[in-house]
Design a protein around this motif. Structure first.
Motif, PDB file in Angstrom:
ATOM      1  N   ASN A 264       0.867  -1.290  -0.020  1.00  0.00           N
ATOM      2  CA  ASN A 264      -0.111   0.188   0.179  1.00  0.00           C
ATOM      3  C   ASN A 264       0.704   1.233   0.084  1.00  0.00           C
ATOM      4  O   ASN A 264       0.512   2.284  -0.642  1.00  0.00           O
ATOM      5  CB  ASN A 264      -0.928  -0.174   1.120  1.00  0.00           C
ATOM      6  N   ARG A 270       0.185   4.957   1.419  1.00  0.00           N
ATOM      7  CA  ARG A 270      -1.071   5.146   2.363  1.00  0.00           C
ATOM      8  C   ARG A 270      -0.704   3.995   3.333  1.00  0.00           C
ATOM      9  O   ARG A 270      -0.293   2.861   3.211  1.00  0.00           O
ATOM     10  CB  ARG A 270      -2.272   4.747   1.596  1.00  0.00           C
ATOM     11  N   GLU A 272      -3.018   2.248   6.358  1.00  0.00           N
ATOM     12  CA  GLU A 272      -4.325   1.986   6.770  1.00  0.00           C
ATOM     13  C   GLU A 272      -4.381   1.565   8.453  1.00  0.00           C
ATOM     14  O   GLU A 272      -3.433   1.055   8.796  1.00  0.00           O
ATOM     15  CB  GLU A 272      -5.161   0.925   6.024  1.00  0.00           C
ATOM     16  N   ASN A 274      -4.687  -0.023  11.623  1.00  0.00           N
ATOM     17  CA  ASN A 274      -4.663  -1.277  11.869  1.00  0.00           C
ATOM     18  C   ASN A 274      -4.454  -1.622  13.486  1.00  0.00           C
ATOM     19  O   ASN A 274      -3.593  -0.955  13.963  1.00  0.00           O
ATOM     20  CB  ASN A 274      -3.852  -2.042  11.118  1.00  0.00           C
TER      21      ASN A 274
END
Length: 281
Positions: A264, A270, A272, A274
């Motif tokens: 990613n 990016r 994300e 988690n």
């Protein structure tokens, strides 16, 4: 995958037909086998990339004359990258690195910043100063090993390395390759890895580089944590994340998380949210 060579550097590759490249650089004493889970996850995570899994000089199936040094290794791998960029008619590549591989990647970045697009530095090992070689802790460790560890059966030594790196006996046959290296070679590699200091001549433009991701595991030794934080202080526009309960080879242990985060970041910079990570600003 077929083993290939560029001069003395051994490597394997997937997706050579693709234009954008990811070069994977492993940690000390091991070799390109540590990327087994990344190879297996290629179609899901790294498809459309040309992925190269390189053995560092004097590791795995790569050969090199003389003593191992990070400086010399970075020069050899820079030559490999330049040849790759020229043959693919591209401008730059991406690098994913762990441990000793991060030190070499930093040297490449400093000398040839235009060759690197996205850079992922996992579990960096940076020293505040360089010991005198003859007084280095690695000399004492090598002496202890020659006097005591070499009297132990090979199985004991391999299992000790498995525990050190925090991985299961599933990787015993891979880890067994460490036994092929002499104490002298192991001492040279360990000395370079433990005594790596950052270049003092980073350019102002380089310090502003944004597409750098720095990671460390919460279960690693304190030096990796300090090193990661130090890099973030230097590359202020880079990103820093902590892997909760992660260790040095989290690319093997939690490979789905590793593959997700790294792919990613390379695709779109990016990260994300988690529960297994902590994003640090």
């Amino acid at each position: 995958m077929t083993l290939k060579y560029f001069k003395n550097l051994a490597y394997e590759e997937i997706g050579a037909e693709n234009d954008e490249t990811i070069l994977f650089l492993h940690t000390k004493l091991l070799d390109k086998w540590i990327w087994t889970r990344q190879k297996e996850g290629y179609d899901k995570y790294f498809k459309d990339f040309h992925c190269i899994f390189l053995d560092l000089p004097q590791h795995g199936e790569s050969k090199s004359e003389g003593e191992f040094t990070i400086k010399k290794s970075s020069q050899e791998i820079s030559e490999f990258i330049k040849n790759l960029i020229s043959s693919k008619k591209t401008d730059s590549i991406n690098i994913i690195s762990i441990g000793l591989g991060t030190s070499i990647a930093i040297e490449i970045l400093n000398e040839n910043p235009q060759m690197i697009s996205n850079l992922i530095l996992s579990s960096p090992e940076i020293s505040d100063f360089k010991e005198m070689k003859e007084l280095s802790v690695t000399n004492r460790l090598a002496k202890t090993q020659s006097e005591h560890l070499n009297e132990k059966p090979d199985q004991f030594i391999v299992n000790a390395y498995l525990r050190y790196f925090g991985i299961s006996k599933e990787y015993y046959s891979y880890m067994e390759r460490i036994l092929d290296r002499s104490i002298k070679e192991e001492k040279e590699i360990a000395y370079e890895s433990l005594n790596y200091t950052l270049p003092k001549n980073f350019s102002k433009e380089l310090l502003k580089k944004e597409n750098i991701l720095i990671t460390y595991g919460s279960k690693e030794d304190l030096n990796c944590t300090k090193s990661a934080i130090k890099l973030k202080e230097i590359f202020t526009n880079g990103k820093l994340i902590e892997i909760r309960k992660g260790n040095h080879l989290w690319n093997i242990i939690d490979w789905e998380l590793f593959n997700t985060i790294t792919s990613n970041f390379i695709k779109c910079n990016r990260i994300e949210e988690n529960p297994k990570i902590r994003i640090l600003e």
